[in-house]
Scaffold this motif. Structure first.
Motif, PDB file in Angstrom:
ATOM      1  N   LEU A 155       0.823  -1.212   0.000  1.00  0.00           N
ATOM      2  CA  LEU A 155       0.000   0.000   0.000  1.00  0.00           C
ATOM      3  C   LEU A 155       0.858   1.264   0.000  1.00  0.00           C
ATOM      4  O   LEU A 155       0.548   2.234  -0.701  1.00  0.00           O
ATOM      5  CB  LEU A 155      -0.929  -0.008   1.216  1.00  0.00           C
ATOM      6  CG  LEU A 155      -2.040  -1.061   1.195  1.00  0.00           C
ATOM      7  CD1 LEU A 155      -2.736  -1.123   2.544  1.00  0.00           C
ATOM      8  CD2 LEU A 155      -3.024  -0.766   0.089  1.00  0.00           C
ATOM      9  N   ARG A 156       1.937   1.232   0.751  1.00  0.00           N
ATOM     10  CA  ARG A 156       2.814   2.411   0.801  1.00  0.00           C
ATOM     11  C   ARG A 156       3.528   2.640  -0.523  1.00  0.00           C
ATOM     12  O   ARG A 156       3.727   3.782  -0.934  1.00  0.00           O
ATOM     13  CB  ARG A 156       3.816   2.277   1.943  1.00  0.00           C
ATOM     14  CG  ARG A 156       3.142   2.470   3.305  1.00  0.00           C
ATOM     15  CD  ARG A 156       4.090   2.290   4.431  1.00  0.00           C
ATOM     16  NE  ARG A 156       4.928   3.473   4.588  1.00  0.00           N
ATOM     17  CZ  ARG A 156       5.850   3.601   5.530  1.00  0.00           C
ATOM     18  NH1 ARG A 156       6.052   2.612   6.391  1.00  0.00           N
ATOM     19  NH2 ARG A 156       6.563   4.687   5.615  1.00  0.00           N
ATOM     20  N   LEU A 161       3.102   6.720  -5.646  1.00  0.00           N
ATOM     21  CA  LEU A 161       2.736   7.134  -7.000  1.00  0.00           C
ATOM     22  C   LEU A 161       1.499   8.020  -7.027  1.00  0.00           C
ATOM     23  O   LEU A 161       1.199   8.647  -8.031  1.00  0.00           O
ATOM     24  CB  LEU A 161       2.501   5.896  -7.872  1.00  0.00           C
ATOM     25  CG  LEU A 161       3.667   4.912  -7.963  1.00  0.00           C
ATOM     26  CD1 LEU A 161       3.248   3.670  -8.729  1.00  0.00           C
ATOM     27  CD2 LEU A 161       4.864   5.581  -8.607  1.00  0.00           C
ATOM     28  N   ALA A 162       0.768   8.063  -5.927  1.00  0.00           N
ATOM     29  CA  ALA A 162      -0.470   8.841  -5.861  1.00  0.00           C
ATOM     30  C   ALA A 162      -0.169  10.298  -5.534  1.00  0.00           C
ATOM     31  O   ALA A 162       0.861  10.624  -4.946  1.00  0.00           O
ATOM     32  CB  ALA A 162      -1.402   8.254  -4.806  1.00  0.00           C
ATOM     33  N   ASP A 163      -1.087  11.133  -5.938  1.00  0.00           N
ATOM     34  CA  ASP A 163      -0.967  12.556  -5.646  1.00  0.00           C
ATOM     35  C   ASP A 163      -1.652  12.832  -4.312  1.00  0.00           C
ATOM     36  O   ASP A 163      -2.849  13.098  -4.250  1.00  0.00           O
ATOM     37  CB  ASP A 163      -1.615  13.368  -6.774  1.00  0.00           C
ATOM     38  CG  ASP A 163      -1.406  14.854  -6.594  1.00  0.00           C
ATOM     39  OD1 ASP A 163      -0.400  15.245  -5.969  1.00  0.00           O
ATOM     40  OD2 ASP A 163      -2.256  15.630  -7.067  1.00  0.00           O
ATOM     41  N   THR A 164      -0.878  12.715  -3.231  1.00  0.00           N
ATOM     42  CA  THR A 164      -1.429  12.935  -1.891  1.00  0.00           C
ATOM     43  C   THR A 164      -1.020  14.310  -1.388  1.00  0.00           C
ATOM     44  O   THR A 164       0.057  14.808  -1.722  1.00  0.00           O
ATOM     45  CB  THR A 164      -0.926  11.871  -0.897  1.00  0.00           C
ATOM     46  OG1 THR A 164       0.495  11.870  -0.909  1.00  0.00           O
ATOM     47  CG2 THR A 164      -1.434  10.500  -1.261  1.00  0.00           C
ATOM     48  N   PRO A 165      -1.864  14.917  -0.594  1.00  0.00           N
ATOM     49  CA  PRO A 165      -1.510  16.230  -0.037  1.00  0.00           C
ATOM     50  C   PRO A 165      -0.237  16.132   0.814  1.00  0.00           C
ATOM     51  O   PRO A 165       0.009  15.122   1.472  1.00  0.00           O
ATOM     52  CB  PRO A 165      -2.716  16.593   0.833  1.00  0.00           C
ATOM     53  CG  PRO A 165      -3.828  15.745   0.339  1.00  0.00           C
ATOM     54  CD  PRO A 165      -3.206  14.505  -0.207  1.00  0.00           C
ATOM     55  N   VAL A 173       0.043   9.007   6.728  1.00  0.00           N
ATOM     56  CA  VAL A 173      -0.676   8.079   5.850  1.00  0.00           C
ATOM     57  C   VAL A 173      -0.371   6.627   6.230  1.00  0.00           C
ATOM     58  O   VAL A 173      -1.234   5.755   6.115  1.00  0.00           O
ATOM     59  CB  VAL A 173      -0.386   8.373   4.356  1.00  0.00           C
ATOM     60  CG1 VAL A 173       0.981   7.886   3.943  1.00  0.00           C
ATOM     61  CG2 VAL A 173      -1.469   7.777   3.475  1.00  0.00           C
ATOM     62  N   ALA A 174       0.829   6.352   6.728  1.00  0.00           N
ATOM     63  CA  ALA A 174       1.166   4.995   7.178  1.00  0.00           C
ATOM     64  C   ALA A 174       0.300   4.599   8.373  1.00  0.00           C
ATOM     65  O   ALA A 174      -0.175   3.467   8.450  1.00  0.00           O
ATOM     66  CB  ALA A 174       2.650   4.901   7.538  1.00  0.00           C
ATOM     67  N   LEU A 175       0.074   5.508   9.288  1.00  0.00           N
ATOM     68  CA  LEU A 175      -0.771   5.221  10.445  1.00  0.00           C
ATOM     69  C   LEU A 175      -2.231   5.051  10.051  1.00  0.00           C
ATOM     70  O   LEU A 175      -2.937   4.195  10.589  1.00  0.00           O
ATOM     71  CB  LEU A 175      -0.621   6.316  11.497  1.00  0.00           C
ATOM     72  CG  LEU A 175       0.729   6.349  12.221  1.00  0.00           C
ATOM     73  CD1 LEU A 175       0.849   7.602  13.083  1.00  0.00           C
ATOM     74  CD2 LEU A 175       0.921   5.105  13.053  1.00  0.00           C
TER      75      LEU A 175
END
Length: 193
Positions: A155-156, A161-165, A173-175
């Motif tokens: 998942l990480r 590759l995703a456009d995350t803030p 995001v890991a938590l």
């Protein structure tokens, strides 16, 4: 001796009561080494090996200290065995695969303080498992640990590759992912009780 069947013990340790996602044990390597799938699987294999050795040793130590009427020494003996095993694994990995040794970094010696490994020894002793049951329990716990590392690392890698803030990248995001995985694994609750 406990009368649970071996498949039940394995599935309980691996999925239903996953050490990372149900008990929240071993979170340090779960968050620290789960950036890449290959590193996560190798760390999981190292932890599984240490769990198996610790489980065998814990069974023998428990029997010996029960015979000697000194159960108060179990915890310190378990910790000494785990630390020794981790040192051997660390030396082996350093000799065989220097890049893996460097990729695991500080998390390899931290297996010594991984509470999931100590929990295997304590849980199997408290549940009264026989030798084979203890090995199956340790194998299930180790493979469950590896599965959790593999899932979060996959998942990480996708999130890179995703456009995350910017404010949710990295640990945040890991938590969040760990929480979602934990909720998903709660679906196994009650499967084998």
């Amino acid at each position: 001796m406990n009368d649970e069947s071996l498949p039940t013990i394995f599935i309980n340790a691996c999925l239903v009561n996953n050490f990372v996602l149900a008990y929240f044990l071993g979170i340090c390597p779960f968050l620290g080494v789960s950036g890449k799938r290959d590193t996560a699987v190798r760390m999981g294999a190292a932890v599984t090996f240490v769990m198996l050795v610790a489980s065998m040793a814990a069974y023998g130590i428990h029997a010996l200290l029960t015979w000697a009427n000194a159960p108060y020494l179990e915890l310190i003996a378990f910790i000494a065995v785990i630390a020794s095993t981790v040192q051997l694994v660390e030396m082996f990995i350093k000799k065989v695969s220097r890049p893996l040794f460097e990729a695991l970094g500080i998390f390899l010696p931290l297996i010594t303080t991984n509470c999931a490994i100590l929990a295997v020894a304590l849980f199997q002793t408290n549940k009264g498992y026989g030798f084979l049951q203890a090995l199956v329990f340790a194998l299930g716990a180790g493979l469950g640990f590896t599965l959790a590392l593999f899932l979060i690392s996959g998942l990480r890698e996708k999130l890179e590759l995703a456009d995350t803030p910017e404010m949710v990248r990295g640990t945040v995001v890991a938590l969040v992912l760990a929480g979602i995985l934990s909720v998903c694994f709660m679906g196994f609750a009650g499967l084998f009780t």
